[in-house]
Design a protein around this motif. Structure first.
Motif, short mmCIF file in Angstrom:
data_model
loop_
_atom_site.label_atom_id
_atom_site.label_comp_id
_atom_site.label_asym_id
_atom_site.label_seq_id
_atom_site.Cartn_x
_atom_site.Cartn_y
_atom_site.Cartn_z
N LEU A 281 -9.97 -2.69 36.08
CA LEU A 281 -10.79 -3.35 35.16
C LEU A 281 -9.97 -4.47 34.40
O LEU A 281 -10.08 -5.71 34.40
N PRO A 282 -8.67 -4.04 33.84
CA PRO A 282 -8.19 -4.89 32.95
C PRO A 282 -7.41 -6.14 33.86
O PRO A 282 -7.13 -7.05 33.38
N GLY A 283 -7.02 -5.51 34.87
CA GLY A 283 -6.20 -6.75 36.07
C GLY A 283 -7.25 -7.65 36.49
O GLY A 283 -7.07 -8.82 36.34
N GLY A 284 -8.48 -7.10 36.68
CA GLY A 284 -9.54 -8.32 37.19
C GLY A 284 -9.68 -9.09 35.92
O GLY A 284 -9.82 -10.28 36.23
N LEU A 285 -9.92 -8.52 34.90
CA LEU A 285 -10.07 -9.26 33.57
C LEU A 285 -8.81 -10.36 33.42
O LEU A 285 -9.25 -11.72 33.07
N ALA A 286 -7.88 -10.01 33.53
CA ALA A 286 -6.51 -10.78 33.21
C ALA A 286 -6.82 -11.97 34.20
O ALA A 286 -6.46 -13.30 33.89
N LEU A 287 -6.94 -11.64 35.52
CA LEU A 287 -6.89 -12.86 36.56
C LEU A 287 -7.88 -13.77 36.32
O LEU A 287 -7.94 -15.01 36.59
N THR A 288 -9.23 -13.33 35.92
CA THR A 288 -10.24 -14.30 35.28
C THR A 288 -9.97 -15.24 34.44
O THR A 288 -10.32 -16.49 34.44
N VAL A 289 -9.61 -14.50 33.33
CA VAL A 289 -9.10 -15.35 32.05
C VAL A 289 -7.95 -16.25 32.65
O VAL A 289 -7.97 -17.59 32.15
N THR A 290 -6.81 -16.03 33.32
CA THR A 290 -5.75 -17.00 33.78
C THR A 290 -6.50 -18.02 34.54
O THR A 290 -6.00 -19.19 34.49
N GLY A 291 -7.42 -17.59 35.61
CA GLY A 291 -8.18 -18.70 36.41
C GLY A 291 -8.90 -19.89 35.50
O GLY A 291 -8.80 -21.19 35.91
N MET A 292 -9.49 -19.33 34.40
CA MET A 292 -10.19 -20.15 33.44
C MET A 292 -9.17 -21.16 32.94
O MET A 292 -9.58 -22.34 32.71
N VAL A 293 -8.17 -20.46 32.33
CA VAL A 293 -6.95 -21.43 31.61
C VAL A 293 -6.62 -22.55 32.56
O VAL A 293 -6.35 -23.79 32.22
N VAL A 294 -6.40 -22.15 33.84
CA VAL A 294 -5.53 -22.89 34.80
C VAL A 294 -6.79 -24.15 34.92
O VAL A 294 -6.38 -25.25 35.17
N TRP A 295 -7.95 -23.88 35.09
CA TRP A 295 -9.07 -24.79 35.49
C TRP A 295 -9.29 -25.73 34.04
O TRP A 295 -9.21 -26.98 34.40
N VAL A 296 -9.34 -25.36 32.93
CA VAL A 296 -9.38 -26.08 31.87
C VAL A 296 -8.29 -27.16 31.58
O VAL A 296 -8.40 -28.41 31.49
N ALA A 297 -7.11 -26.68 32.03
CA ALA A 297 -5.95 -27.58 31.90
C ALA A 297 -5.87 -28.36 32.91
O ALA A 297 -5.37 -29.92 32.79
N ALA A 298 -6.32 -28.24 34.10
CA ALA A 298 -6.37 -29.20 35.20
C ALA A 298 -7.60 -30.47 34.73
O ALA A 298 -7.13 -31.56 35.14
N THR A 299 -8.72 -29.82 34.51
CA THR A 299 -9.50 -30.87 33.91
C THR A 299 -9.25 -31.81 32.88
O THR A 299 -9.62 -33.14 32.81
N ARG A 300 -8.56 -31.26 31.99
CA ARG A 300 -8.09 -32.16 30.99
C ARG A 300 -7.02 -33.11 31.13
O ARG A 300 -6.92 -34.58 30.80
N ARG A 301 -6.02 -32.74 32.53
CA ARG A 301 -5.10 -33.71 32.93
C ARG A 301 -5.84 -34.99 33.38
O ARG A 301 -5.29 -36.20 33.43
N ARG A 302 -6.72 -34.60 34.35
CA ARG A 302 -7.41 -35.77 35.11
C ARG A 302 -8.02 -36.56 34.04
O ARG A 302 -8.14 -37.80 34.27
N GLY A 303 -8.70 -36.10 33.18
CA GLY A 303 -9.44 -37.03 32.04
C GLY A 303 -8.43 -37.69 31.11
O GLY A 303 -8.61 -38.82 30.79
#
Length: 182
Positions: A157-179
């Motif tokens: 459970l903690p490992g799955g939660l950490a992977l999900t949060v990391t994926g969301m952070v990377v997605w937010v950073a990628a969309t800000r750079r494009r903008g």
């Protein structure tokens, strides 16, 4: 009109047919009057509505089975007999005969005859199979479901939660750079 006359020719076949039919007609008329021979009591035969069922048909020693039966007259009880459970009375219920029986604890595995004995003399039979006691298996350990244990199960459970949060952070950073680069 012309003077044509119709002349009847006597038929030869009619007297022959009458002569052949007379003995048959006499036999049909006399047969109900003659005695049919010595009367004997017919043994009751199981009809389509005389039966016995055991549910379940495969059982372990010491377990209960349900009995459902039918005789010609289901308004009175009957007896069901088997070496697997002894003699059991089945009673009228909702148009059929019902009862329960306990399979003996010490009965050996095998097939046993179950016989219905109706009060009118009808009989029917079926079989019950007694099997040795079986313990359910645990099932194969094929991965995380049954085989997980120890340290790995606490990290899922903690490992799955950490992977999900990391994926969301990377997605937010990628969309800000494009903008910002547009």
């Amino acid at each position: 009109m012309s003077g044509t006359r119709i002349r009847r020719v006597p038929s030869v076949a009619a007297p022959l047919l009458l002569a052949a039919a007379l003995p048959l007609l006499a036999a049909l008329l006399v047969a109900p009057v003659l005695p049919a021979g010595p009367a004997r009591a017919a043994a009751p035969q199981p009809g389509p509505n005389v039966f016995v069922e055991v549910m379940p048909s495969t059982v372990e020693p010491g377990h209960l089975v349900g009995l459902r039966a039918s005789c010609q007259d289901n308004s009175v009880g009957a007896i069901v007999v088997s070496d697997a459970f002894g003699r059991v009375a089945v009673q009228p219920q909702r148009g059929l005969l019902h009862g329960t029986a306990m399979v003996k604890d010490r009965v050996l595995p095998g097939n046993y005859r179950v016989k219905l004995e109706c009060r009118g003399g009808e009989t029917a039979s079926t079989m019950v199979q007694v099997v040795r006691q079986m313990k359910p298996s645990r099932g194969p350990a094929t991965g995380f479901g049954g085989g997980a244990g120890g340290v790995a199960s606490g990290l899922l459970l903690p490992g799955g939660l950490a992977l999900t949060v990391t994926g969301m952070v990377v997605w937010v950073a990628a969309t800000r750079r494009r903008g910002a680069g547009g």
